[in-house]
Design an enzyme around this catalytic site. Sequence first.
Site, PDB file in Angstrom:
ATOM      1  N   SER A 146       0.847  -1.206   0.000  1.00  0.00           N
ATOM      2  CA  SER A 146       0.000   0.000   0.000  1.00  0.00           C
ATOM      3  C   SER A 146       0.878   1.250   0.000  1.00  0.00           C
ATOM      4  CB  SER A 146      -0.876  -0.002   1.261  1.00  0.00           C
ATOM      5  OG  SER A 146      -1.378   1.283   1.545  1.00  0.00           O
ATOM      6  N   TYR A 159      -3.584   0.015   9.938  1.00  0.00           N
ATOM      7  CA  TYR A 159      -3.386  -0.385   8.533  1.00  0.00           C
ATOM      8  C   TYR A 159      -1.962  -0.060   8.091  1.00  0.00           C
ATOM      9  CZ  TYR A 159      -4.567  -0.542   3.501  1.00  0.00           C
ATOM     10  OH  TYR A 159      -4.617  -0.849   2.149  1.00  0.00           O
TER      11      TYR A 159
HETATM   12  P1  NAP Z   1     -11.895  -4.948  -0.682  1.00  0.00           P
HETATM   13  O1  NAP Z   1     -12.701  -4.474  -1.852  1.00  0.00           O
HETATM   14  O2  NAP Z   1     -12.318  -4.572   0.715  1.00  0.00           O
HETATM   15  O3  NAP Z   1     -11.739  -6.562  -0.763  1.00  0.00           O
HETATM   16  C1  NAP Z   1     -11.025  -7.181   0.254  1.00  0.00           C
HETATM   17  C2  NAP Z   1     -11.263  -8.668   0.095  1.00  0.00           C
HETATM   18  O4  NAP Z   1     -10.588  -9.365   1.144  1.00  0.00           O
HETATM   19  C3  NAP Z   1     -12.752  -9.019   0.204  1.00  0.00           C
HETATM   20  O5  NAP Z   1     -13.093 -10.019  -0.725  1.00  0.00           O
HETATM   21  C4  NAP Z   1     -12.833  -9.544   1.621  1.00  0.00           C
HETATM   22  O6  NAP Z   1     -13.867 -10.467   1.810  1.00  0.00           O
HETATM   23  C5  NAP Z   1     -11.516 -10.265   1.742  1.00  0.00           C
HETATM   24  N1  NAP Z   1     -11.190 -10.536   3.145  1.00  0.00           N
HETATM   25  C6  NAP Z   1     -11.164  -9.665   4.175  1.00  0.00           C
HETATM   26  N2  NAP Z   1     -10.823 -10.306   5.307  1.00  0.00           N
HETATM   27  C7  NAP Z   1     -10.634 -11.610   4.976  1.00  0.00           C
HETATM   28  C8  NAP Z   1     -10.284 -12.785   5.711  1.00  0.00           C
HETATM   29  N3  NAP Z   1     -10.055 -12.742   7.029  1.00  0.00           N
HETATM   30  N4  NAP Z   1     -10.199 -13.964   5.055  1.00  0.00           N
HETATM   31  C9  NAP Z   1     -10.458 -14.022   3.720  1.00  0.00           C
HETATM   32  N5  NAP Z   1     -10.805 -12.953   2.960  1.00  0.00           N
HETATM   33  C10 NAP Z   1     -10.883 -11.767   3.600  1.00  0.00           C
HETATM   34  O7  NAP Z   1     -10.404  -4.438  -0.830  1.00  0.00           O
HETATM   35  P2  NAP Z   1      -9.582  -4.005  -2.127  1.00  0.00           P
HETATM   36  O8  NAP Z   1      -9.688  -2.532  -2.293  1.00  0.00           O
HETATM   37  O9  NAP Z   1      -9.907  -4.919  -3.269  1.00  0.00           O
HETATM   38  O10 NAP Z   1      -8.125  -4.312  -1.571  1.00  0.00           O
HETATM   39  C11 NAP Z   1      -7.530  -5.579  -1.745  1.00  0.00           C
HETATM   40  C12 NAP Z   1      -6.141  -5.457  -1.160  1.00  0.00           C
HETATM   41  O11 NAP Z   1      -5.495  -4.326  -1.727  1.00  0.00           O
HETATM   42  C13 NAP Z   1      -6.142  -5.216   0.358  1.00  0.00           C
HETATM   43  O12 NAP Z   1      -5.044  -5.889   0.933  1.00  0.00           O
HETATM   44  C14 NAP Z   1      -5.948  -3.702   0.468  1.00  0.00           C
HETATM   45  O13 NAP Z   1      -5.343  -3.346   1.694  1.00  0.00           O
HETATM   46  C15 NAP Z   1      -5.025  -3.449  -0.680  1.00  0.00           C
HETATM   47  N6  NAP Z   1      -5.006  -2.093  -1.197  1.00  0.00           N
HETATM   48  C16 NAP Z   1      -6.147  -1.494  -1.629  1.00  0.00           C
HETATM   49  C17 NAP Z   1      -6.045  -0.202  -2.189  1.00  0.00           C
HETATM   50  C18 NAP Z   1      -7.231   0.554  -2.700  1.00  0.00           C
HETATM   51  O14 NAP Z   1      -7.084   1.768  -2.980  1.00  0.00           O
HETATM   52  N7  NAP Z   1      -8.387  -0.075  -2.864  1.00  0.00           N
HETATM   53  C19 NAP Z   1      -4.820   0.421  -2.286  1.00  0.00           C
HETATM   54  C20 NAP Z   1      -3.686  -0.231  -1.788  1.00  0.00           C
HETATM   55  C21 NAP Z   1      -3.802  -1.498  -1.260  1.00  0.00           C
HETATM   56  P3  NAP Z   1     -15.224  -9.982   2.542  1.00  0.00           P
HETATM   57  O15 NAP Z   1     -15.959  -9.155   1.548  1.00  0.00           O
HETATM   58  O16 NAP Z   1     -15.932 -11.246   2.914  1.00  0.00           O
HETATM   59  O17 NAP Z   1     -14.804  -9.176   3.763  1.00  0.00           O
HETATM   60  C1  GCO Z   2      -6.974   5.257   3.046  1.00  0.00           C
HETATM   61  C2  GCO Z   2      -7.071   4.343   1.869  1.00  0.00           C
HETATM   62  C3  GCO Z   2      -5.697   3.805   1.517  1.00  0.00           C
HETATM   63  C4  GCO Z   2      -5.814   2.849   0.360  1.00  0.00           C
HETATM   64  C5  GCO Z   2      -4.490   2.291  -0.005  1.00  0.00           C
HETATM   65  C6  GCO Z   2      -3.547   3.327  -0.506  1.00  0.00           C
HETATM   66  O1  GCO Z   2      -7.901   5.264   3.862  1.00  0.00           O
HETATM   67  O2  GCO Z   2      -5.968   5.984   3.105  1.00  0.00           O
HETATM   68  O3  GCO Z   2      -7.960   3.293   2.129  1.00  0.00           O
HETATM   69  O4  GCO Z   2      -5.156   3.175   2.627  1.00  0.00           O
HETATM   70  O5  GCO Z   2      -6.654   1.781   0.678  1.00  0.00           O
HETATM   71  O6  GCO Z   2      -3.937   1.507   0.980  1.00  0.00           O
HETATM   72  O7  GCO Z   2      -2.432   2.659  -1.044  1.00  0.00           O
END
Ligand code: NAP
Ligand code: GCO
Length: 266
Positions: A146, A159
Site C-alpha cells: 500500500s 493499517y
Molecule cells: P476490498 O474491496 O475490501 O476486498 C477485500 C477482500 O478481502 C474481500 O473479498 C474480503 O472479503 C476479503 N477478506 C477480508 N478479510 C478476509 C479474511 N479474514 N479472510 C479471507 N478474505 C478476507 O479491498 P480491495 O480494495 O480490493 O483491496 C484488496 C487489497 O489491496 C487489500 O489488501 C488492500 O489493503 C489493498 N489495497 C487497496 C487499495 C485501494 O485503494 N483499494 C490500495 C492499496 C492497497 P469480505 O468481503 O468477505 O470481507
Molecule cells: C486510506 C485508503 C488507503 C488505500 C491504499 C492506498 O484510507 O488511506 O484506504 O489506505 O486503501 O492503501 O495505497
Amino acid sequence: MEMKDFSLEGKVALVTGASYGIGFAIASGMAKAGATIVFNDIKQELVDKGIAAYKEAGIEAHGYVCDVTDEDAVQAMVKQIAEEVGVIDILVNNAGIIKRIPMCEMTAAQFRQVVDVDLNAPFIVSKAVIPAMIEKGHGKIINICSMMSELGRETVSAYAAAKGGLKMLTRNIASEYGEYNIQCNGIGPGYIETPQTAPLRERQPDGSRHPFDQFIIAKTPAARWGTTDDLVGPAVFLASDASNFVNGHVLYVDGGILAYIGKQPQ
Ligand code: NAP
Ligand code: GCO
C-alpha cells in the site's frame, strides 16, 4: 528473454480475498495469461458470487471458504487445493481490511484485527504454500502492500503498521527462500477505485467531489484514481518467469504519488 516468459500457462495461482475488487482483477488477468485460478473468501455466498463473476468473464475459477487468519483452516485449504486443483505455484496475498479510526479512539482489539488480516495472514498463507514450492523448485509470492507501506495519514494507524510490516515480510521471505527459486515481491497500489475506498469518493450532498477525492487527484501526477485494471500487468509480470531475478521488491503502481509533492493549490 522470450515473450513466453510472461506466460502463466500450467501454473496454479491462489489469490486470497478475490471474490471482487483488486483480487478479482489480478486473478482475472492471471487467468488471461494462462494460470488456473483458485481464490478464497470468508463467506460461502461471496465465494459463490465470485465463481459466477469469474464464469461470466469466461474463467473456470476454484473457490474455497476460508478465513486467512485461521492457520488450521489455511493449512487445510492449501492441502485441499493441492488434491483438487494442483500444487500452488503463485500466491497473491490480497485479502485485507482497513479501519479508519483516530488512533487514540481505536481499541487494541480493533488494531489487532487489522494487523491480523493484513500482516499475520500473509505470514500464515505464505508459510502454508512455501514447503511445496521448495519441493517443486519454484514459487512466486506477491504481497499487496500500500501507499501506507511508506506513508502515514490520520486514522489508519493499524493499517499503516500492518502494511509497513508487510513490506518487510516481503523482503524477509525473499531473503530466506530466494535460494529455492522462490521470488517474493510486493505490489503497492496507489488509491484505487474499489469498495474499500468508496467512502473516500462519495459525492457530497451538493454533488461536489469528496474532499479526500479532490486531495488524491492533487497528489497524483496522473490526476486520477487508479482502477483495478492498472494493477493487472504488474501482477502478471511479478507472477511470471520474466521476473525471476526480481526479489524483495515492492512495485508501486500509484500513478506517481510517491514521487510527487502534490499540485500547488490554485
Ligand atoms: P476490498 O474491496 O475490501 O476486498 C477485500 C477482500 O478481502 C474481500 O473479498 C474480503 O472479503 C476479503 N477478506 C477480508 N478479510 C478476509 C479474511 N479474514 N479472510 C479471507 N478474505 C478476507 O479491498 P480491495 O480494495 O480490493 O483491496 C484488496 C487489497 O489491496 C487489500 O489488501 C488492500 O489493503 C489493498 N489495497 C487497496 C487499495 C485501494 O485503494 N483499494 C490500495 C492499496 C492497497 P469480505 O468481503 O468477505 O470481507
Ligand atoms: C486510506 C485508503 C488507503 C488505500 C491504499 C492506498 O484510507 O488511506 O484506504 O489506505 O486503501 O492503501 O495505497
